[in-house]
Design a protein around this motif. Structure first.
Motif, mmCIF file in Angstrom:
data_model
loop_
_atom_site.group_PDB
_atom_site.id
_atom_site.type_symbol
_atom_site.label_atom_id
_atom_site.label_comp_id
_atom_site.label_asym_id
_atom_site.label_seq_id
_atom_site.Cartn_x
_atom_site.Cartn_y
_atom_site.Cartn_z
ATOM 1 N N VAL A 65 59.326 34.029 87.022
ATOM 2 C CA VAL A 65 59.320 34.716 88.303
ATOM 3 C C VAL A 65 60.585 34.316 89.070
ATOM 4 N N TYR B 275 52.328 33.527 98.884
ATOM 5 C CA TYR B 275 51.724 32.371 99.530
ATOM 6 C C TYR B 275 52.740 31.750 100.488
ATOM 7 N N GLN C 98 53.713 28.097 102.207
ATOM 8 C CA GLN C 98 53.461 26.662 102.123
ATOM 9 C C GLN C 98 54.246 25.951 103.224
ATOM 10 N N LEU D 212 57.946 27.291 103.004
ATOM 11 C CA LEU D 212 58.345 27.731 101.663
ATOM 12 C C LEU D 212 57.449 28.920 101.318
ATOM 13 N N LEU E 22 56.146 31.354 98.564
ATOM 14 C CA LEU E 22 56.004 31.395 97.113
ATOM 15 C C LEU E 22 55.467 32.737 96.667
ATOM 16 N N PHE F 4 53.947 30.770 89.346
ATOM 17 C CA PHE F 4 54.687 30.717 90.597
ATOM 18 C C PHE F 4 56.199 30.787 90.384
ATOM 19 N N GLY F 5 56.873 31.442 91.338
ATOM 20 C CA GLY F 5 58.310 31.429 91.396
ATOM 21 C C GLY F 5 58.795 30.191 92.112
ATOM 22 N N PRO F 6 60.124 30.015 92.209
ATOM 23 C CA PRO F 6 60.689 28.807 92.830
ATOM 24 C C PRO F 6 60.559 28.779 94.345
#
Lengths: 112, 115
Positions: free
Chosen positions: A4, A35, A37, A88, A90, A103-105
């Motif tokens: 991703v 998401y 974070q 962050l 996500l 999940f992506g970075p």
């Protein structure tokens, strides 16, 4: 196989501005979830999209919106940015809404 | 909606010792319980997961146990190593994809492995 991907990696915005975050899912994956974070917390669910339709929404204000494109990539838009939107963001992709998410970075958003 | 509580928030153990992190959840409809490891500035990485039809699952030094009656699940790491130092998150949902409510995460446990 590429994982991703998300863009940009980092960005800084001012209160009241608008921001667009982008996500490209793993090839073949048709579902994308977003998401948020906040530092020191676990990720919090914002949206899930599948086949370009919203399938789920978390407890976020209407300033947050998203969409999914025919190639299954997705954008998350946030209007009227607040300091508390610093986090962050996500993106996670999966084959389908019920399948395992990857999940992506993430995109680190700082609102000043 | 689902609520996940995670304890402790910080856990410091000597290298080679075991570490246990515990989570409770509120929604009896949840039947998928993953654990993620997140290193500073990185994405969460799935390390192990368990579904409600299983009571325990092991993968080398990592194990997860689930008690559906009590609505709690735990992560066990044995023979801890310096590379185990990270923040660990538990989560709960109706399925791996999270469903309409997504994955609900705990607040995380910062695991510190002392040399």
């Amino acid at each position: 196989d590429a994982g991703v991907t998300q863009s940009p990696t980092h960005l800084i915005k001012t209160r009241g501005q608008h921001v667009t975050l982008r996500c490209s899912p793993i090839s073949g994956h048709k579902s994308v979830s977003w998401y948020q974070q906040v530092l020191g917390q676990g990720p919090q669910f914002i949206f899930q999209y599948y086949e370009k339709e919203e399938r789920g929404r978390g407890n976020f204000p209407d300033r947050f919106s998203a969409r999914q494109f025919p190639n299954y990539s997705s954008e998350l838009n946030v209007n009227a940015l607040l300091l508390g939107d610093s986090a962050l963001y996500l993106c996670a992709s999966s084959l389908a809404p019920t399948a395992l998410q990857y999940f992506g970075p993430g995109t680190r958003l700082t609102v000043t | 909606g689902e609520n996940v509580e995670q304890h402790p928030s910080t856990l410091s153990v000597q290298e080679g010792d075991s570490a246990v992190i515990k989570c409770t959840y509120s929604d009896s409809a949840s039947n998928y319980f993953p654990w993620y490891k997140q290193e500073l500035g990185k994405r969460p990485q799935l390390i192990i997961d368990i579904r409600s039809n299983v009571g325990e699952k092991k993968d080398q030094r990592i194990a997860v146990t689930l008690n559906k009656t009590a609505k709690h699940f735990s992560l066990h790491i044995t023979e801890t190593q310096p590379e185990d130092s990270a923040v660990y998150f538990c989560a709960a949902s109706i399925g791996p994809g999270g469903g309409a409510d997504g994955l609900t995460f705990g607040k995380g446990t910062h695991l510190i492995i002392q040399p």
